[in-house]
Design an enzyme around this catalytic site. Structure first.
Site, mmCIF file in Angstrom:
data_model
loop_
_atom_site.group_PDB
_atom_site.id
_atom_site.type_symbol
_atom_site.label_atom_id
_atom_site.label_comp_id
_atom_site.label_asym_id
_atom_site.label_seq_id
_atom_site.Cartn_x
_atom_site.Cartn_y
_atom_site.Cartn_z
ATOM 1 C CG HIS A 68 -1.740 -81.664 -40.985
ATOM 2 N ND1 HIS A 68 -1.158 -81.714 -42.231
ATOM 3 C CD2 HIS A 68 -1.890 -80.339 -40.693
ATOM 4 C CE1 HIS A 68 -0.943 -80.487 -42.665
ATOM 5 N NE2 HIS A 68 -1.386 -79.627 -41.755
ATOM 6 C CG ASP A 104 -0.823 -84.409 -44.377
ATOM 7 O OD1 ASP A 104 -1.725 -84.614 -43.538
ATOM 8 O OD2 ASP A 104 -0.259 -83.309 -44.497
ATOM 9 C CB SER A 188 -2.416 -77.315 -43.821
ATOM 10 O OG SER A 188 -1.165 -76.978 -43.270
#
Length: 525
Positions: A68, A104, A188
Site C-alpha cells: 500500500h 501487503d 508502513s
C-alpha cells in the site's frame, strides 16, 4: 535493620528472572539498511513528495516495503518511487519488481549505484512474547521536527520505538504479528525487529484507539515475507539462532571457564594421587627387588669366600706334600673364588638404587615427559568447527574454517597475526562491507573466534582511514607479530565497547590424509 531489609530486597530482585531487552547496538546496526520510501510527483519544473513510507534492504540493491506504500505510484505513471538512506548517500530511484496486495508486500530494486547493508530475517517461528523494536519514518515526527519538502530527500536516521509482542494472528487474509511498539503513518513497510536486530515482521497498520483503549499495531509475519522473497529469487540472510546478549554469553563463558578450571584441578589432583600411589607401589617393588639382590649377592660372596678358603687350604696342603699340580689348581681356584667374592660384595646394589629404580618406573623409563602430539606446540593445519553454544550470530555465515597455524603467528604461510599481551589477532576492514572483524586464535586451547562490529557509514570510513595508515608486515619479518599488534590499535580504538556478533570455533589438528576443505570464509581474511 532497615539496611538489612534493603540488602535482602536487592538480592531478591537480582535473583529474579530478567526481561530480555533489545541491544541498542543491534537495532542501530539494522537501522543502517532502513530507508525512507518516497512517492515523487512533478509539475514539469520540479519534483515534490506525494507521500512516503519505510522500507528495508533484504539484499544490497533490493528493498522490501508494504504494497500500500507504493500503490499510488503503480496506478499513476506520472509518479516515481525513490528511497532515501539513513546515512551517507543521496536518494536513488527504484523500480517495482513484485507487488502482492494480498500480503501487503512489495519488492523494489535500486536502479542506481547505491548499495545497502541487508537486514537479517529471523528464521524461527513467530515469537509469542518478548520485546520488539519498530524502525521507520513516522510522519508525525517529521511534522514535530518541522521538516520541509527538501528535508524529505536528505538522509535522516530512522525513528526507533520499543514495545512487546502481543501475539500472532491472521488479519486481512495474511499472517500478522500483534505488538505494542508505537508506529504511525510513514512507518508502513518498516521492519519489526527482535532483540538481536533481526526482522520478525513488516509493519503494516495500527488498530484504532477509542475511549482510551490501548493501542496495538500489526506487522506482516515472516511466514508471509520469506515465501514472498523466495518466489522472487531473493537470497535473503536468514538466521534462526537463539537471541542472546553478549552479557549472557560472557557470563556463560565465565561459568564454563570456572567449570573447566574446577575439572582441571580435580583431574590434576586425581593424577597426583595416581602418581603417588604408583610411586608407593614402585618403591615397595624396588625395595623388595634391591634388598633381595643385596642378600643374594652377600650370600653368594660369603659362599665364594668359603670356597676360596677351602681351595687355599688344599693348595697349602699340596705344597707341604710337594704336589705341585694340586697346589696350582687349588691356588688358582682360591684366587678366582676370592676375587669373585670381593666383586660381588662391592658391586651389590646400594640403598640409593631404590630411588633410581622408582624414578625410572614412574617416568616410563625413557625420560620422556612431553606431549605425544607433534602439532600441540605450533598447531599445524587446523580444522575449526562452529560452536553455536558459545557464539552470538545475527546474520554472519558460520561455515567451518581451515587454516595452517605457525607458532610465529603466520597463517597459511602468508598472513601475519599480531600479538598484544599474549593474544593473537588480525583486524579486517573490508571495502565491500560495512563491518569490521577481529579474528583471534588461542593456540593453547585451539579456539578461533571472530568479533564483528556492524558500523555506520561514517564509522566505517574512519576505520578504513585508520587501516590505510599501516601495511601489515610479511610473515617471517623481524618482530612482525608485535609490530602488527601495535599497528592494529589504531583501528580497534575506534570500535564500540562490544561487538554485534561473536563466532567461536573449536579447532583440531587436521588428519594428514584428509582431503582439503575450501571454506567460504577464511580466518586469514
Amino acid at each position: 535493620m532497615r539496611s538489612k531489609l534493603l540488602s535482602l530486597c536487592v538480592l531478591i530482585l537480582a535473583l529474579l528472572p530478567q526481561i530480555a531487552k533489545a541491544d541498542p547496538a543491534d537495532i542501530d546496526a539494522a537501522a543502517r539498511g532502513v530507508v525512507r520510501v518516497v512517492i515523487i510527483g512533478t509539475d514539469g519544473r520540479e519534483v515534490y513528495p506525494v507521500s512516503h513510507g519505510t522500507g528495508f534492504a533484504v539484499a544490497p540493491d533490493m528493498i522490501v516495503t508494504n504494497a500500500h506504500v507504493v500503490r499510488e505510484a503503480l496506478l499513476d505513471d506520472t509518479l516515481t518511487i525513490a528511497v532515501v538512506p539513513s546515512d551517507g548517500d543521496k536518494a536513488e530511484y527504484v523500480r517495482p519488481i513484485s507487488v502482492d496486495p494480498r500480503s501487503d508486500l512489495a519488492l523494489l530494486r535500486i536502479t542506481g549505484e547505491m548499495r545497502l547493508p541487508a537486514l537479517t530475517i529471523a528464521g524461527s517461528a513467530d515469537p509469542d512474547s518478548g520485546e520488539v523494536s519498530a524502525v521507520g519514518y513516522p510522519m508525525n515526527v517529521d511534522r514535530a521536527q518541522g521538516l520541509d519538502i527538501g528535508d524529505i530527500f536528505r538522509p535522516q536516521p530512522p525513528v526507533k520505538s520499543r514495545g512487546f509482542i502481543s501475539g500472532a494472528r491472521p488479519s486481512r487474509q495474511f499472517d500478522s504479528i500483534l505488538h505494542t511498539a508505537p508506529i504511525a503513518r510513514g512507518n508502513s513497510g518498516g521492519p519489526l525487529l527482535d532483540g538481536c536486530g533481526r526482522v520478525i515482521g513488516v509493519n503494516s497498520f495500527g488498530a484504532d484507539s477509542e475511549a482510551g483503549d490501548a493501542e496495538f499495531y500489526f506487522a506482516v509475519s515472516t511466514r508471509e515475507l520469506l515465501p514472498f522473497l523466495r518466489k522472487n529469487n531473493v537470497d535473503a540472510t536468514v538466521n534462526a539462532s537463539p537471541c542472546r546478549s553478549l552479557a549472557e554469553l560472557d557470563a556463560s563463558e565465565r561459568e564454563r571457564m570456572l567449570r573447566e578450571q574446577s575439572e582441571a584441578r580435580q583431574a590434576m589432583a586425581a593424577r597426583a594421587d595416581e602418581q603417588r600411589q604408583a610411586r608407593d607401589r614402585a618403591r615397595l617393588e624396588a625395595e623388595f627387588a634391591v634388598l633381595g639382590e643385596r642378600e643374594n649377592s652377600m650370600a653368594l660372596a660369603f659362599l665364594l669366600f668359603l670356597l676360596a678358603g677351602g681351595a687355599g687350604a688344599v693348595a697349602w696342603h699340596a705344597r707341604q706334600n710337594e704336589e705341585e699340580r694340586r697346589m696350582m689348581i687349588g691356588g688358582t681356584l682360591a684366587g678366582l673364588a676370592l676375587l669373585s667374592s670381593l666383586l660381588l660384595w662391592f658391586l651389590r646394589p646400594g640403598v640409593e638404587e631404590i630411588d633410581r629404580r622408582v624414578a625410572a618406573a614412574t617416568q616410563g623409563g625413557d625420560g620422556s615427559s612431553g606431549s605425544t602430539d607433534p602439532d600441540a606446540a605450533d598447531g599445524g593445519t587446523m580444522l575449526c568447527s562452529f560452536v553455536e553454544s558459545r557464539s552470538r550470530v545475527t546474520g554472519a555465515r558460520t561455515d567451518d574454517v581451515e587454516f595452517a597455524w605457525q607458532d610465529s603467528g603466520c597463517v597459511n604461510e602468508r598472513t601475519q597475526y599480531g600479538v598484544v599481551a599474549g593474544e593473537w589477532s588480525r583486524v579486517l576492514v573490508p571495502d565491500d562491507e560495512e563491518a569490521v572483524s577481529i579474528n583471534r586464535y588461542d593456540p593453547a586451547t585451539r579456539t578461533f573466534s571472530t568479533d564483528r562490529y556492524l558500523l555506520s557509514r561514517s564509522a566505517m570510513s574512519a576505520a578504513r582511514e585508520a587501516r590505510d595508515k599501516y601495511s601489515p608486515p610479511q610473515c617471517g619479518a623481524d618482530n612482525a607479530a608485535a609490530s602488527l599488534g601495535d599497528m592494529q590499535t589504531g583501528v580497534t580504538s575506534l570500535l564500540p565497547p562490544r561487538p554485534n556478533e561473536r563466532l567461536v570455533y573449536q579447532c583440531e589438528a587436521k588428519p594428514a590424509d584428509s582431503q582439503a576443505i575450501k571454506p567460504l570464509a577464511s580466518p586469514a581474511g
